[in-house]
Design a protein around this motif. Structure first.
Motif, PDB file in Angstrom:
ATOM      1  N   TYR A 161      -1.529   7.249   3.373  1.00 17.10           N
ATOM      2  CA  TYR A 161      -1.311   7.197   1.929  1.00 17.10           C
ATOM      3  C   TYR A 161      -2.649   7.294   1.206  1.00 17.10           C
ATOM      4  O   TYR A 161      -3.664   6.766   1.683  1.00 17.10           O
ATOM      5  CB  TYR A 161      -0.625   5.889   1.513  1.00 17.10           C
ATOM      6  CG  TYR A 161       0.837   5.805   1.852  1.00 17.10           C
ATOM      7  CD1 TYR A 161       1.804   6.228   0.952  1.00 17.10           C
ATOM      8  CD2 TYR A 161       1.261   5.303   3.081  1.00 17.10           C
ATOM      9  CE1 TYR A 161       3.160   6.150   1.252  1.00 17.10           C
ATOM     10  CE2 TYR A 161       2.612   5.222   3.396  1.00 17.10           C
ATOM     11  CZ  TYR A 161       3.549   5.653   2.472  1.00 17.10           C
ATOM     12  OH  TYR A 161       4.889   5.577   2.788  1.00 17.10           O
ATOM     13  N   GLN A 162      -2.623   7.964   0.077  1.00 19.33           N
ATOM     14  CA  GLN A 162      -3.743   7.889  -0.856  1.00 19.33           C
ATOM     15  C   GLN A 162      -3.405   6.792  -1.859  1.00 19.33           C
ATOM     16  O   GLN A 162      -2.458   6.918  -2.633  1.00 19.33           O
ATOM     17  CB  GLN A 162      -3.972   9.230  -1.570  1.00 19.33           C
ATOM     18  CG  GLN A 162      -5.162   9.208  -2.512  1.00 19.33           C
ATOM     19  CD  GLN A 162      -5.489  10.584  -3.057  1.00 19.33           C
ATOM     20  OE1 GLN A 162      -5.325  11.598  -2.368  1.00 19.33           O
ATOM     21  NE2 GLN A 162      -5.964  10.639  -4.293  1.00 19.33           N
ATOM     22  N   THR A 163      -4.192   5.731  -1.845  1.00 20.63           N
ATOM     23  CA  THR A 163      -3.830   4.517  -2.563  1.00 20.63           C
ATOM     24  C   THR A 163      -4.691   4.326  -3.810  1.00 20.63           C
ATOM     25  O   THR A 163      -5.846   4.752  -3.858  1.00 20.63           O
ATOM     26  CB  THR A 163      -4.002   3.292  -1.651  1.00 20.63           C
ATOM     27  OG1 THR A 163      -5.318   3.323  -1.065  1.00 20.63           O
ATOM     28  CG2 THR A 163      -2.973   3.308  -0.543  1.00 20.63           C
TER      29      THR A 163
ATOM     30  N   ARG B 207       1.994   9.625  -0.525  1.00 19.74           N
ATOM     31  CA  ARG B 207       2.078   9.848   0.916  1.00 19.74           C
ATOM     32  C   ARG B 207       1.540  11.236   1.250  1.00 19.74           C
ATOM     33  O   ARG B 207       1.907  12.230   0.613  1.00 19.74           O
ATOM     34  CB  ARG B 207       3.527   9.709   1.378  1.00 19.74           C
ATOM     35  CG  ARG B 207       3.706   9.897   2.865  1.00 19.74           C
ATOM     36  CD  ARG B 207       5.124   9.580   3.298  1.00 19.74           C
ATOM     37  NE  ARG B 207       5.300   9.797   4.731  1.00 19.74           N
ATOM     38  CZ  ARG B 207       6.416   9.514   5.394  1.00 19.74           C
ATOM     39  NH1 ARG B 207       7.458   9.012   4.733  1.00 19.74           N
ATOM     40  NH2 ARG B 207       6.495   9.723   6.695  1.00 19.74           N
TER      41      ARG B 207
ATOM     42  N   LEU C  88      -5.370  -1.952  -5.886  1.00 20.08           N
ATOM     43  CA  LEU C  88      -4.788  -2.702  -4.781  1.00 20.08           C
ATOM     44  C   LEU C  88      -5.828  -3.494  -4.009  1.00 20.08           C
ATOM     45  O   LEU C  88      -5.483  -4.445  -3.297  1.00 20.08           O
ATOM     46  CB  LEU C  88      -4.051  -1.758  -3.827  1.00 20.08           C
ATOM     47  CG  LEU C  88      -2.801  -1.067  -4.371  1.00 20.08           C
ATOM     48  CD1 LEU C  88      -2.243  -0.095  -3.332  1.00 20.08           C
ATOM     49  CD2 LEU C  88      -1.745  -2.090  -4.763  1.00 20.08           C
TER      50      LEU C  88
ATOM     51  N   HIS D  55      -5.520   5.338   3.096  1.00 21.39           N
ATOM     52  CA  HIS D  55      -5.163   4.118   3.823  1.00 21.39           C
ATOM     53  C   HIS D  55      -4.131   4.449   4.891  1.00 21.39           C
ATOM     54  O   HIS D  55      -3.073   5.015   4.597  1.00 21.39           O
ATOM     55  CB  HIS D  55      -4.605   3.071   2.864  1.00 21.39           C
ATOM     56  CG  HIS D  55      -4.642   1.676   3.409  1.00 21.39           C
ATOM     57  ND1 HIS D  55      -5.217   0.629   2.734  1.00 21.39           N
ATOM     58  CD2 HIS D  55      -4.192   1.149   4.576  1.00 21.39           C
ATOM     59  CE1 HIS D  55      -5.111  -0.475   3.448  1.00 21.39           C
ATOM     60  NE2 HIS D  55      -4.479  -0.181   4.584  1.00 21.39           N
TER      61      HIS D  55
ATOM     62  N   TYR E  45       0.819  -1.214   0.000  1.00 28.49           N
ATOM     63  CA  TYR E  45       0.000   0.000   0.000  1.00 28.49           C
ATOM     64  C   TYR E  45       0.853   1.264   0.000  1.00 28.49           C
ATOM     65  O   TYR E  45       0.321   2.366  -0.174  1.00 28.49           O
ATOM     66  CB  TYR E  45      -0.926   0.015   1.228  1.00 28.49           C
ATOM     67  CG  TYR E  45      -1.937  -1.094   1.236  1.00 28.49           C
ATOM     68  CD1 TYR E  45      -3.004  -1.094   0.336  1.00 28.49           C
ATOM     69  CD2 TYR E  45      -1.851  -2.148   2.136  1.00 28.49           C
ATOM     70  CE1 TYR E  45      -3.943  -2.107   0.338  1.00 28.49           C
ATOM     71  CE2 TYR E  45      -2.790  -3.167   2.150  1.00 28.49           C
ATOM     72  CZ  TYR E  45      -3.826  -3.147   1.239  1.00 28.49           C
ATOM     73  OH  TYR E  45      -4.748  -4.160   1.234  1.00 28.49           O
ATOM     74  N   ALA E  46       2.150   1.121   0.219  1.00 23.14           N
ATOM     75  CA  ALA E  46       3.058   2.271   0.232  1.00 23.14           C
ATOM     76  C   ALA E  46       3.984   2.251  -0.971  1.00 23.14           C
ATOM     77  O   ALA E  46       5.104   2.762  -0.912  1.00 23.14           O
ATOM     78  CB  ALA E  46       3.872   2.283   1.526  1.00 23.14           C
TER      79      ALA E  46
ATOM     80  N   VAL F 153      -1.391   3.141   6.787  1.00 18.83           N
ATOM     81  CA  VAL F 153      -0.488   2.007   6.621  1.00 18.83           C
ATOM     82  C   VAL F 153       0.483   1.963   7.791  1.00 18.83           C
ATOM     83  O   VAL F 153       1.080   2.978   8.168  1.00 18.83           O
ATOM     84  CB  VAL F 153       0.281   2.123   5.284  1.00 18.83           C
ATOM     85  CG1 VAL F 153       1.207   0.929   5.100  1.00 18.83           C
ATOM     86  CG2 VAL F 153      -0.698   2.231   4.121  1.00 18.83           C
TER      87      VAL F 153
ATOM     88  N   ASP G 265       2.808   3.683  -6.650  1.00 18.80           N
ATOM     89  CA  ASP G 265       1.513   4.184  -7.117  1.00 18.80           C
ATOM     90  C   ASP G 265       0.765   4.967  -6.048  1.00 18.80           C
ATOM     91  O   ASP G 265      -0.200   5.659  -6.357  1.00 18.80           O
ATOM     92  CB  ASP G 265       0.635   3.016  -7.588  1.00 18.80           C
ATOM     93  CG  ASP G 265       1.202   2.339  -8.829  1.00 18.80           C
ATOM     94  OD1 ASP G 265       2.005   2.993  -9.526  1.00 18.80           O
ATOM     95  OD2 ASP G 265       0.853   1.176  -9.088  1.00 18.80           O
ATOM     96  N   SER G 266       1.173   4.846  -4.814  1.00 16.46           N
ATOM     97  CA  SER G 266       0.507   5.529  -3.705  1.00 16.46           C
ATOM     98  C   SER G 266       1.161   6.881  -3.439  1.00 16.46           C
ATOM     99  O   SER G 266       2.347   7.083  -3.708  1.00 16.46           O
ATOM    100  CB  SER G 266       0.554   4.661  -2.443  1.00 16.46           C
ATOM    101  OG  SER G 266      -0.041   3.396  -2.669  1.00 16.46           O
TER     102      SER G 266
END
Length: 518
Positions: free
Chosen positions: A469-471, A44, A475, A444, A37-38, A446, A41-42
């Motif tokens: 994070y904006q995910t 922060r 995912l 998310h 999730y980090a 994380v 593509d995510s």
């Protein structure tokens, strides 16, 4: 019928060994996947803006928990509301009719609509009604249709959202007219969050309620990709650490089962049994008795070894339990027919203009094998209650449904039912289960091991650091197992993680200010 359908689409497809040993082995094999999730593509998030947004979200999370878990009077006192601020109160939940309330928040100039999650049995039945139904969103601008988003949504949650809309739209329209500077915010957790997101789509189609926004805490996967993407501007989804609910669905569960079956959990279990003196003795004893005493190999035998925990893979392996498996597969397949046949049929509206009025029952009689080892009675399933349209006539429907059971031999029926349940459909994409996703913009929280880079998957005993994070949505098409994946779905865990994250962001802001002064 709802419970049977939900069970047949989830746990009913898993063998005892996969549930008891396979999932645990695969969980240890894959390790901690929070780092995914980090990834690159995510995005922060941090700074003062993210901290202020989290403080606002934390207040809504606490209000949502008080509405769901506490008496209504305590909820009003905690939120600083009085009876004059209550617009609607529906505290008793029923099937497809969840509990909700609408209150006026004077401080934020908002009308807050809270929806309770799956707490009672009837609310859980709403969540278990998991068929996919069409759900389209009309984007209106200046009284004209500017866009139309097509998609599918969770049947029970979409039905519940439409029921709340019928109850709340007249009241909200009147309230917005009286207080034009107030906005509408819809809040929920778990199933309530998914219903809140679907309800937001419905309310925004009303010109008077275009200010409606949604805050969804740990929503279940409830809509297809295009619908979920179209709500980024007015739906905010918050996910806590390893919370499994936003990724949980029929398609993702099937993917997980395939991965578990492909893992070598059976081999590891055999090694553990051989290495353990007592279990090895028991296993050798059971194998000896099963090989010398014929009746012990009967399907009704209570002796279970490693081989019996595996799902059958060939006709030779399933010969001893043929009739029991046949009954189970027929029951699951018929339940799937009864719940999803409305979507699977292709109907020409020019030919068929009326609904079925006479109830059609399909009775599957008791079957017995030649040795009389297993008897099972199957319940009758009513298709008349589904309010379907006939194909050519009612007699045609009866013949089409009953002919596989009456005209075919027992072996052909077993083979056709097994293929229908186990093999992927090749007729049309709409017949397969649809991949559903959590709605809107996804934030998310994380948790990664301290002093560890986001691109590593090693687990350690060091303290975890929570980062926001904006995910990306893709995912959540896969279930990532974790020992806390169920516990971290509950509201107190969300509150605790948000408080830790707010403290961390405040400390980072202070450190940043000190560096600027230096």
């Amino acid at each position: 019928r709802t419970v049977r359908f939900a069970y047949g689409q989830t746990l009913g497809k898993w063998s005892l060994g996969e549930l008891a040993f396979g999932i645990n082995y695969y969980m240890r094999q894959q390790g901690n996947l929070q780092h995914e999730y980090a990834g690159s593509d995510s995005v922060r998030l941090g700074g003062t803006g993210a901290r202020e947004e989290l403080i606002s979200l934390l207040r809504y999370m606490k209000l949502c928990m008080y509405f769901s878990k506490k008496p209504y009077k305590v909820f009003l006192e905690f939120g600083g509301f009085d009876q004059s601020d209550v617009l609607i109160k529906k505290s008793k939940a029923r099937f497809l009719k969840p509990a909700f309330t609408v209150v006026r928040d004077r401080d934020s100039k908002c009308f807050l609509l809270f929806i309770r999650g799956a707490i009672s049995v009837k609310e859980r039945l709403t969540a278990a009604t998991g068929a996919d139904i069409p759900f389209h969103h009309v984007v209106a601008k200046d009284g004209c249709v500017s866009n139309l988003v097509l998609g599918y949504a969770h049947c029970g949650m979409a039905t519940a959202a439409r029921w709340i809309a019928n109850q709340a739209i007249p009241c909200l329209s009147k309230a917005v007219k009286q207080f034009p500077d107030h906005r509408i915010t819809i809040i929920g957790h778990s199933m309530g969050a998914s219903i809140a997101a679907l309800l937001t789509y419905i309310l925004r189609e009303n010109d008077k309620l275009l200010s409606s926004t949604c805050i969804a805490f740990g929503p279940a996967a409830c809509m297809t990709w295009d619908l979920a993407e179209s709500g980024k501007d007015f739906i905010t989804t918050i996910v806590n650490r390893n919370d499994v609910v936003p990724s949980l669905g029929r398609v993702s569960t099937a993917k997980l089962r395939t991965e578990v079956m492909a893992s070598s959990w059976v081999h590891e279990l055999r090694e553990q049994i051989q290495q353990t003196r007592f279990l090895g003795f028991v296993n050798r004893s059971v194998s000896f008795v099963r090989s010398h005493v014929p009746f012990v190999s009967d399907p009704k035998s209570k002796v279970v070894d490693v081989d019996m925990l595996q799902p059958p893979t060939s006709e030779a392996e399933t010969r001893s339990s043929e009739d029991v498996n046949c009954v189970a597969k027929k029951r699951s397949t018929l339940v799937c027919w009864s719940c999803s046949s409305a979507r699977k049929r292709t109907i020409d509206p020019a030919k068929h203009t009326r609904y079925i009025t006479n109830q059609t029952d399909v009775d599957v009689k008791t079957e017995k094998n030649d040795t009389g080892a297993a008897d099972a009675e199957l319940v009758s399933i009513s298709f008349g209650e589904l309010n379907l349209e006939p194909l050519d006539s009612e007699d045609t429907d009866k013949e089409d449904i009953k002919s596989p059971l009456k005209s075919s031999s027992e072996g052909q029926v077993r083979e056709s039912l097994t293929n229908k349940q186990m093999e992927p459909s090749s007729s049309s994409p709409s017949e397969d289960p649809l991949q559903l996703y959590p709605p809107g913009r996804i934030l998310h929280m994380v948790a990664l091991p301290a002093a560890e880079e986001p691109n590593t998957s090693e687990q350690g005993s060091r303290e975890e650091v929570v980062t926001l994070y904006q995910t990306p949505r893709h995912l959540y098409s896969k279930i990532r197992l974790g020992r806390s994946m169920v516990g971290e779905h509950y509201m107190p865990k969300y509150i605790r993680t948000m408080e830790l994250l707010i403290e961390k962001l405040a400390k980072e802001d202070m450190d940043s200010d000190q560096l600027d002064l230096l």
